[in-house]
Write a protein that holds these residues in place. Sequence first.
Motif, PDB file in Angstrom:
ATOM      1  N   LEU A  44      50.558  44.650  52.609  1.00  0.00           N
ATOM      2  CA  LEU A  44      51.034  43.995  51.870  1.00  0.00           C
ATOM      3  C   LEU A  44      50.577  43.005  51.268  1.00  0.00           C
ATOM      4  O   LEU A  44      49.606  43.676  50.104  1.00  0.00           O
ATOM      5  CB  LEU A  44      52.475  43.702  52.042  1.00  0.00           C
ATOM      6  N   ALA A  45      49.439  42.337  51.606  1.00  0.00           N
ATOM      7  CA  ALA A  45      48.529  41.180  51.198  1.00  0.00           C
ATOM      8  C   ALA A  45      47.818  41.798  51.180  1.00  0.00           C
ATOM      9  O   ALA A  45      46.592  41.490  50.355  1.00  0.00           O
ATOM     10  CB  ALA A  45      48.752  39.838  51.983  1.00  0.00           C
ATOM     11  N   GLU A  46      46.953  42.390  51.977  1.00  0.00           N
ATOM     12  CA  GLU A  46      45.308  42.789  52.109  1.00  0.00           C
ATOM     13  C   GLU A  46      45.338  44.460  50.486  1.00  0.00           C
ATOM     14  O   GLU A  46      44.807  44.077  50.054  1.00  0.00           O
ATOM     15  CB  GLU A  46      45.719  43.622  53.843  1.00  0.00           C
ATOM     16  N   GLU A  47      46.532  45.145  50.725  1.00  0.00           N
ATOM     17  CA  GLU A  47      46.379  46.063  49.534  1.00  0.00           C
ATOM     18  C   GLU A  47      46.598  45.165  47.992  1.00  0.00           C
ATOM     19  O   GLU A  47      45.987  45.871  47.826  1.00  0.00           O
ATOM     20  CB  GLU A  47      47.714  46.873  49.496  1.00  0.00           C
ATOM     21  N   HIS A  48      47.430  43.925  48.391  1.00  0.00           N
ATOM     22  CA  HIS A  48      47.426  42.955  46.333  1.00  0.00           C
ATOM     23  C   HIS A  48      45.905  42.729  46.599  1.00  0.00           C
ATOM     24  O   HIS A  48      45.765  43.129  45.445  1.00  0.00           O
ATOM     25  CB  HIS A  48      48.193  42.575  47.151  1.00  0.00           C
ATOM     26  N   TYR A  49      45.712  42.682  47.591  1.00  0.00           N
ATOM     27  CA  TYR A  49      44.303  41.637  47.825  1.00  0.00           C
ATOM     28  C   TYR A  49      42.410  42.497  47.852  1.00  0.00           C
ATOM     29  O   TYR A  49      41.504  42.438  47.745  1.00  0.00           O
ATOM     30  CB  TYR A  49      44.055  40.433  47.668  1.00  0.00           C
ATOM     31  N   GLY A  50      43.116  43.746  47.476  1.00  0.00           N
ATOM     32  CA  GLY A  50      42.124  45.144  47.676  1.00  0.00           C
ATOM     33  C   GLY A  50      40.794  44.631  47.129  1.00  0.00           C
ATOM     34  O   GLY A  50      39.292  45.215  47.927  1.00  0.00           O
ATOM     35  N   GLU A  51      41.178  44.301  46.202  1.00  0.00           N
ATOM     36  CA  GLU A  51      40.319  44.189  45.042  1.00  0.00           C
ATOM     37  C   GLU A  51      38.856  43.345  45.389  1.00  0.00           C
ATOM     38  O   GLU A  51      37.807  43.170  45.043  1.00  0.00           O
ATOM     39  CB  GLU A  51      40.193  43.852  44.083  1.00  0.00           C
ATOM     40  N   PRO A  56      33.366  36.778  49.861  1.00  0.00           N
ATOM     41  CA  PRO A  56      34.155  35.434  50.751  1.00  0.00           C
ATOM     42  C   PRO A  56      35.287  34.658  51.834  1.00  0.00           C
ATOM     43  O   PRO A  56      35.507  34.513  52.326  1.00  0.00           O
ATOM     44  CB  PRO A  56      33.082  34.082  50.997  1.00  0.00           C
ATOM     45  N   PHE A  57      36.405  34.588  50.184  1.00  0.00           N
ATOM     46  CA  PHE A  57      36.760  34.012  50.044  1.00  0.00           C
ATOM     47  C   PHE A  57      38.854  35.274  50.430  1.00  0.00           C
ATOM     48  O   PHE A  57      39.475  34.429  51.154  1.00  0.00           O
ATOM     49  CB  PHE A  57      37.987  33.526  49.009  1.00  0.00           C
ATOM     50  N   TYR A  58      38.442  36.518  50.770  1.00  0.00           N
ATOM     51  CA  TYR A  58      39.561  37.032  51.146  1.00  0.00           C
ATOM     52  C   TYR A  58      40.178  37.109  52.359  1.00  0.00           C
ATOM     53  O   TYR A  58      41.333  37.407  51.992  1.00  0.00           O
ATOM     54  CB  TYR A  58      38.105  38.547  51.372  1.00  0.00           C
ATOM     55  N   LYS A  59      39.750  36.658  53.749  1.00  0.00           N
ATOM     56  CA  LYS A  59      40.237  36.584  55.014  1.00  0.00           C
ATOM     57  C   LYS A  59      41.037  35.117  55.239  1.00  0.00           C
ATOM     58  O   LYS A  59      42.078  34.847  54.775  1.00  0.00           O
ATOM     59  CB  LYS A  59      39.134  36.521  55.932  1.00  0.00           C
ATOM     60  N   GLY A  60      40.376  34.048  54.491  1.00  0.00           N
ATOM     61  CA  GLY A  60      41.530  33.347  54.027  1.00  0.00           C
ATOM     62  C   GLY A  60      42.804  33.197  52.958  1.00  0.00           C
ATOM     63  O   GLY A  60      43.876  32.681  53.221  1.00  0.00           O
ATOM     64  N   LEU A  61      41.795  33.365  51.774  1.00  0.00           N
ATOM     65  CA  LEU A  61      43.584  34.751  50.691  1.00  0.00           C
ATOM     66  C   LEU A  61      44.814  34.529  50.985  1.00  0.00           C
ATOM     67  O   LEU A  61      45.425  35.022  50.749  1.00  0.00           O
ATOM     68  CB  LEU A  61      42.912  35.264  49.814  1.00  0.00           C
TER      69      LEU A  61
END
Length: 150
Positions: A44-51, A56-61
């Motif tokens: 869910l989180a990966e899909e939500h922040y897919g954009e 560089p902050f994606y993994k931490g986010l």
Amino acid sequence: TERSFVAIKPDGVERKLTGEIIKRIEQKGFKMVAMKFIKPSQELAEEHYGEHKEKPFYKGLVEFITSGPVVAMVWEGKDVIATIRKMVGVTDPLKSDPGTIRGDFGISIGRNIIHASDKLESAKKEISLWFSQDELVEYTPTLDKWIYEN
Ligand code: GTP
Ligand code: MG
């Protein structure tokens, strides 16, 4: 009418800002259509922040948003998407004006308390990602005649 997806992130929940945030949006005059308290899955989180996948902050986010409970909501009303974004402030809390949620309660960009849809297209996508159709409640608030001119 327009709908926006809003989520109080784990920092906002842990810091007991849930009531304050809901109060602000309620008092503005918007109508709550759905709400749930969940610890988001990795998918869910990966899909939500897919954009932001390449940022560089994606993994931490994604790690942060899956680290604890989130209050996920759908709000409805005239120009609700742009208006809630205005009430939330800009991405960096230190650049957010006082009076906004991030401006009043946040310091770090990676701990900015709340998410809100940025445009109609993302709102539609996010609402269907976080909620099933039967979780969106239909009702007519009797106060609307005091909130809307027509
Ligand atoms: P959301 O409502 O959460 O989508 O925030 P936003 O629309 O104001 O910002 P954006 O969609 O560009 O980024 C999503 C989230 O990633 C932000 O809320 C921040 O928590 C995080 N983020 C964005 N930019 C940075 C950055 O430069 N550094 C870090 N550490 N996090 C960032
Ligand atoms: Mg965003």
